[in-house]
Design an enzyme around this catalytic site. Structure first.
Site, PDB file in Angstrom:
ATOM      1  N   ALA A  65       0.872  -1.175   0.000  1.00  0.00           N
ATOM      2  CA  ALA A  65       0.000   0.000   0.000  1.00  0.00           C
ATOM      3  C   ALA A  65       0.910   1.226   0.000  1.00  0.00           C
ATOM      4  O   ALA A  65       2.063   1.155   0.442  1.00  0.00           O
ATOM      5  CB  ALA A  65      -0.880  -0.019   1.235  1.00  0.00           C
ATOM      6  N   GLY A 109       0.506  -4.830   0.991  1.00  0.00           N
ATOM      7  CA  GLY A 109      -0.736  -4.863   0.198  1.00  0.00           C
ATOM      8  C   GLY A 109      -0.548  -5.530  -1.153  1.00  0.00           C
ATOM      9  O   GLY A 109      -1.507  -6.059  -1.725  1.00  0.00           O
ATOM     10  N   GLU A 112      -0.898  -9.107  -0.495  1.00  0.00           N
ATOM     11  CA  GLU A 112      -2.315  -9.315  -0.155  1.00  0.00           C
ATOM     12  C   GLU A 112      -3.194  -9.263  -1.404  1.00  0.00           C
ATOM     13  O   GLU A 112      -4.137 -10.053  -1.548  1.00  0.00           O
ATOM     14  CB  GLU A 112      -2.743  -8.270   0.882  1.00  0.00           C
ATOM     15  CG  GLU A 112      -2.016  -8.496   2.209  1.00  0.00           C
ATOM     16  CD  GLU A 112      -2.191  -7.349   3.197  1.00  0.00           C
ATOM     17  OE1 GLU A 112      -1.980  -6.182   2.814  1.00  0.00           O
ATOM     18  OE2 GLU A 112      -2.542  -7.624   4.343  1.00  0.00           O
ATOM     19  N   GLU A 132       5.011  -4.972   6.986  1.00  0.00           N
ATOM     20  CA  GLU A 132       4.348  -3.858   7.691  1.00  0.00           C
ATOM     21  C   GLU A 132       4.897  -3.670   9.099  1.00  0.00           C
ATOM     22  O   GLU A 132       4.867  -2.567   9.639  1.00  0.00           O
ATOM     23  CB  GLU A 132       2.833  -4.095   7.758  1.00  0.00           C
ATOM     24  CG  GLU A 132       2.098  -3.997   6.420  1.00  0.00           C
ATOM     25  CD  GLU A 132       1.960  -5.317   5.681  1.00  0.00           C
ATOM     26  OE1 GLU A 132       2.757  -6.251   5.940  1.00  0.00           O
ATOM     27  OE2 GLU A 132       1.055  -5.427   4.831  1.00  0.00           O
TER      28      GLU A 132
END
Ligand code: HXC
Length: 258
Positions: A65, A109, A112, A132
Site C-alpha cells: 500500500a 498490500g 495481499e 508492515e
C-alpha cells in the site's frame, strides 16, 4: 475506459490488467485500487472477458500500500473511513477467475492483492513479504489471514513478525503460488493458463471458484454439502450434456455457458 494507474487489455477472452505506477514500484494508492475495481467490474459484465490476469512490472508486482498516502492518517481517518474495505470488496466480488502473475516485489498490500486473486503464477524473481511490522503497523488486507490459510501458521508468523521476504521457490513449496516460471515466460504462462480457463464452460468455472472459496470460509461438512449441491445443480445445464457427450464421442466439447 481510460485509466491513469493501470493498463487494461482484452485479447482472446483474457483481460490483462497491468498495475502501472513505475515510479512507486506500483504502490497501491486509493486511485489505483479504485481503477482496478472498476476494470474488474467492467470485465465481469463483458461477455468477451472469461478470465483476468493481474500483473505488474518485472521489478515489482506491487511494493505495498502507498506509504506516502498513509503516513499522515489518524486512527479516526482510517477507522471511520474504513480504509481499503470497499477496494477489497470490489475485488472479492468478481466471479470470473483472476490469476496474479507476479514478478519482483509483492510486499504488504501487494502480497495481499496477489492472495485475493484465485491463484498466483510467479516468476523466479518474485519476492513475497508482509513487512508492515517494519513500519510500526501490521498487515490489513489479508496478510495475517489469507497468508496463514495458504502457508500455515509457522511461515505466516515468521513473515509477519520478522518482515522477511519469501523467494519464489519457497513460496511454491509453501503453497502460496501454483507455478514458478522464468521471468521472461511469466506473461505467456499466465496468459496461456487464462486462455485454457476461457475455453471451459463459464458456469463450471464460476461454480468452481465459488466452491473453492468456501474451503476456508465454512466448516468442512457444510462446505462439502455446498460442493455436492452445486455439483448436482450442474446436471441442469446444457454444458454438462455437451461435455459428457463430447467425451463419449471422442471430440472437443462446444460449451455455450448454458
Ligand atoms: C510508497 C513506495 C513504496 C510504497 C516503494 N516506493 N515502495 N512508495 N509506498 N509501499 C517508492 C520509493 O519511495 C521510491 O520512490 C520508489 O518507489 C523506488 O523505491 P526504492 O526504495 O528506491 O527501491 P529499492 O531500493 O529497489 O527497494 C525496493 C523495496 C523498497 C525493497 C521494495 O522500496 C521497500 O521496502 N518498499 C516498501 C515496502 C513495504 O514496506 N511495503 C508495505 C507497505 S504497508 P522515491 O520517490 O523515493 O524515489 C502496506 C500496508 C497494507 O502495504 C495494509 C493494508 C492494505
Amino acid at each position: 475506459m481510460a485509466y491513469d494507474n493501470i493498463i487494461v487489455d482484452v485479447d482472446d477472452h483474457v483481460c490483462t490488467i497491468r498495475l502501472n505506477r513505475p515510479d512507486a514500484l506500483n504502490a497501491l494508492n486509493l486511485e489505483l485500487l479504485k481503477e482496478l475495481g472498476e476494470a474488474l467490474a467492467e470485465g465481469q459484465k463483458n461477455d468477451k472477458v472469461r478470465c483476468f490476469v493481474i500483473t505488474g512490472s518485472e521489478k515489482a508486482f506491487a511494493a505495498g500500500a502507498d506509504i506516502k498516502m498513509m503516513s499522515d492518517k489518524s486512527f479516526a481517518d482510517v477507522f471511520a473511513g474504513d480504509l481499503f474495505t470497499p477496494e477489497e470488496d470490489a475485488i472479492m466480488r468478481i466471479r470470473k477467475p483472476i490469476i496474479a502473475a507476479v514478478s519482483g516485489y509483492a510486499l504488504g498490500g501487494g502480497c495481499e492483492l496477489a492472495m485475493m486473486c484465485d491463484f498466483i503464477i510467479a516468476s523466479d524473481t518474485a519476492k513475497f513479504g508482509q513487512p508492515e511490522v517494519n513500519l510500526g503497523v501490521m498487515a490489513g488486507m489479508g496478510g495475517t489471514q489469507r497468508l496463514t490459510r495458504l502457508v500455515g501458521r509457522a511461515k505466516s508468523m515468521d513473515m509477519n513478525l520478522t518482515g522477511r521476504f519469501m523467494e519464489a521457490e519457497e513460496a511454491e513449496r509453501a503453497g502460496l503460488v501454483s507455478r514458478v516460471v522464468p521471468c521472461k515466460k511469466l506473461i505467456d504462462e499466465a496468459t496461456s493458463a487464462a486462455k485454457k480457463i476461457a475455453e471451459k464452460s463459464m458456469i463450471s468455472v464460476m461454480a468452481i471458484k465459488e466452491a473453492v472459496h468456501r474451503a476456508d470460509q465454512m466448516p468442512l461438512t457444510e462446505a462439502i454439502l455446498f460442493e455436492r449441491r452445486v455439483f448436482h445443480s450442474m446436471f441442469a445445464t446444457a454444458d454438462q450434456k455437451e461435455g459428457m457427450a463430447a467425451f463419449i464421442e471422442k471430440r472437443e466439447p462446444q460449451f455455450r455457458d448454458k
